[in-house]
Enzyme design. Structure first.
Site: not given
Ligand code: M6R
Length: 603
Positions: A2, A27, A75, A101-102, A476, A480, A483, A499, A598
């Protein structure tokens, strides 16, 4: 997640609120809303599901007047994505307006009580209890009512409150959710993200937990006087600069990202690094016998590579955990352990919560953070900024490279405090200096990678694998791809294939393999042979000059040779481009993938 924006000054608030929310669009959000006040007129209130950028023209047609307003992009956490659940929320008489927010954790019991007391609720959100509580305590002074209301609340909040019943003011308060005041000329802004402020002012104040700010047209007041800090990011850095997406722009910024992280910190002659942010704790760090590295998502994968680096070159045992697990298990810790928190935003709720737990336990806490002045940066005992600049795309790319570069420097820093000699230090430090150039060369492979992406775009499942430094890179790469393209992808250590996962391998599941030159190259080749024997299709990241690898597949992406521990900084780049091109080909919303935010500021 948010976004919050508030404006009070001499200009029309509405366009400023719109552009502020747009600057926080990266975000992620699913609905938005505004409240603008003008004299004693009925407040302008507008709440809608969808994206602001798609409705901007219509919004500006409303010709809203008034130089005080608050806005929010939501959000959804509590209650579905509906107009009614969007913020601002209001009291029974539509007189007190709140953006939040929160999460208000005890909202159910508060709501029940307020309903018993005669309040009427119109949304399913946790937030709506706030305007009603403020209404309950309101006796003519808004900040007093806010202060009293917040005493009843359990949870996290960054809030803005405004009301015609106590006009010409915005009350801002926070607990575990960022709020930043922007001090302009004859105007004040307040936002949850500095990105919303930088076109107006660079003089900012970070509100602290339990602080309350009162903004009036020409003065503001907070409980504690604080010196302003200065934002170093340029608003231009947060623009796309001609790239189709922020994600592509940010991947293309890999060379500068490595350079910025290392600039002025590498001391070649001495084979050491200077990390000013650790000066105050350097003696303490010499005594440390063990490290725990804690982070979420991509930052967690960076931490896993950091573990391999630090154990191999600095000889310190390192444990890595995801923040949301670390907090709730019972880790064995004592004062000879230091906790290192890795986070791009420095506002990730799980990471912050774990950090605060460790502080309570008396551990030395170190932050590796990108965002200057973020909660993590301010609350850890010491730390190192990754200096990656604003990362706007939800999928983290350049920030990961900044984290890896910083972890490599931390490795030399800790290593040189222990057994690492000057020659070894020099080797790593001089290679770090060469790395931006090597990243540049890696990026030249983009057109080949795009072609490979075209070839594989229609597969429904992918397997990623690598060994040692490249095991976390496999994870990773898979993260990516899923996501931003919504394709199912998993990652594993190369040695783990036999395994279990090998059962999946056939011509329908391409395997993206990280097989650069390294001491375990031959072992990885054996794993790749296992894939070929099952008719698996291979896309391989290999080191320039490796001709043997071409016998396994025609789809090889070459990267330049560097030291084993620094290779992940290069090998990640093709994986990012691969995920990017597939997502574009599939028509995905690359910069703002569905369901993701974000900065994950809720647990
Ligand atoms: O701001 P941060 O690095 O603490 O965020 C951690 C994760 O939320 C962030 O890396 C998330 O996995 C991304 N969407 C990955 O691309």
């Amino acid at each position: 997640m948010c976004g919050i924006i508030g404006y009070i000054g001499k200009k029309d608030a509405f366009p400023i609120l719109i552009s502020g929310l747009k600057r926080m669009e990266y975000r992620g959000y699913d609905s938005y809303g505004f409240c603008v006040l003008k004299d004693k007129e009925t407040p302008f209130l507008y709440k809608k599901t969808g994206k602001i950028s798609e409705a901007e023209e219509t919004l500006l047609d409303f010709k809203v007047e008034g130089s005080l307003g608050i806005g929010h992009s939501r959000w959804a956490t509590h209650g579905g994505v509906t107009d009614a659940n969007a913020h601002p929320h209001f009291d029974c008489h539509k007189n007190i307006f709140v953006v939040h927010n929160g999460i208000i954790e005890n909202y159910k019991e508060l709501k029940e009580k307020l309903i018993e007391e005669g309040h009427t609720f119109v949304s399913q959100t946790d937030t709506e209890v706030l305007p009603h509580l403020i209404e309950k305590y309101f006796e003519g002074n808004l900040e007093e009512a806010v202060r009293k209301a917040l005493k009843d609340v359990r949870g996290t909040y960054g809030i803005l409150v405004t009301s015609n019943a106590d006009p010409d003011k915005i009350v801002a308060a926070r607990f575990s959710s960022p709020l930043i005041l922007g001090l302009g000329k004859d105007e004040f802004l307040v936002a949850s993200d500095p990105a919303a402020l930088i076109t107006h002012t660079r003089q900012i104040i970070h509100l602290e937990d339990n602080e309350l700010a009162i903004l009036k047209p020409n003065k503001f007041f907070i409980l504690k006087e604080k010196a302003p800090t200065f934002i170093t990011w340029d608003s231009e850095e947060a623009e796309k600069k001609g790239y189709a997406h922020f994600m592509l722009k940010e991947i293309m910024e890999s060379p500068e990202t490595i350079q910025n992280a290392t600039r002025g910190r590498l001391i070649i002659e001495d084979g050491s690094v200077k990390l000013g942010g650790l000066d105050s704790v350097s003696e303490q760090l010499k005594q440390i016998k063990r490290l725990v590295l804690v982070a979420c998502g991509t930052a967690n994968y960076a931490a896993r590579i950091g573990k391999y680096m630090i154990e191999e070159y600095a000889g310190i045992p390192v444990e890595v955990d995801v923040a949301s697990e670390f907090r709730y298990r019972s880790p064995i810790l004592d004062k000879t352990t230091a906790a290192v928190f890795v986070s791009q935003s420095g506002e990730t709720a799980d990471t912050l919560a774990a950090m605060r737990e460790m502080k309570k336990k008396g551990l030395l806490t170190i932050g590796i953070t990108n965002v200057v002045g973020s909660s993590q940066a301010r609350e850890t005992d010491a730390g190192v900024y990754t200096r990656s600049g604003p990362e706007i795309a939800v999928a983290s790319t350049k920030a990961f490279l900044g984290q890896l570069s910083t972890l490599a420097m931390l490795t030399v820093y800790l290593g040189r405090q222990r057994g690492m000699d000057v020659t070894e230090g020099k080797k790593i430090v001089s290679e770090l200096l060469r790395l931006p150039g090597l990243a540049e060369k890696t990026l030249e492979r983009a057109p080949e990678i795009e072609k490979i992406a075209e070839k594989y775009q229609n597969f429904k499942n992918f397997w990623f694998m690598g060994r040692k430094y490249h095991f976390p890179i496999a994870l990773e790469g898979a993260l990516k791809l899923k996501e931003i393209s919504y394709i199912h992808a998993e990652g594993s250590a190369g040695g783990e294939l036999k395994h279990g996962p090998l059962a999946l391998i056939d011509e329908n599941i391409p395997v993206v393999a990280l097989c650069p030159d390294s001491p375990i190259y031959d072992k990885m080749i054996s794993n790749l042979e296992e894939v070929v024997a099952r008719k698996g299709k291979l896309i391989i990241i290999a080191t320039e000059g490796d001709k043997q690898i071409k016998e396994l597949t025609e789809d090889v992406i070459y990267i330049p040779k560097t030291l084993d521990l620094l290779t992940p900084i290069l090998s990640t780049i093709p994986l990012y481009l691969f995920a990017y091109y597939i997502a574009v080909l599939l028509g995905r919303d690359v910069d703002k993938p569905r369901n993701l935010a974000k900065s994950v500021t809720v647990e």
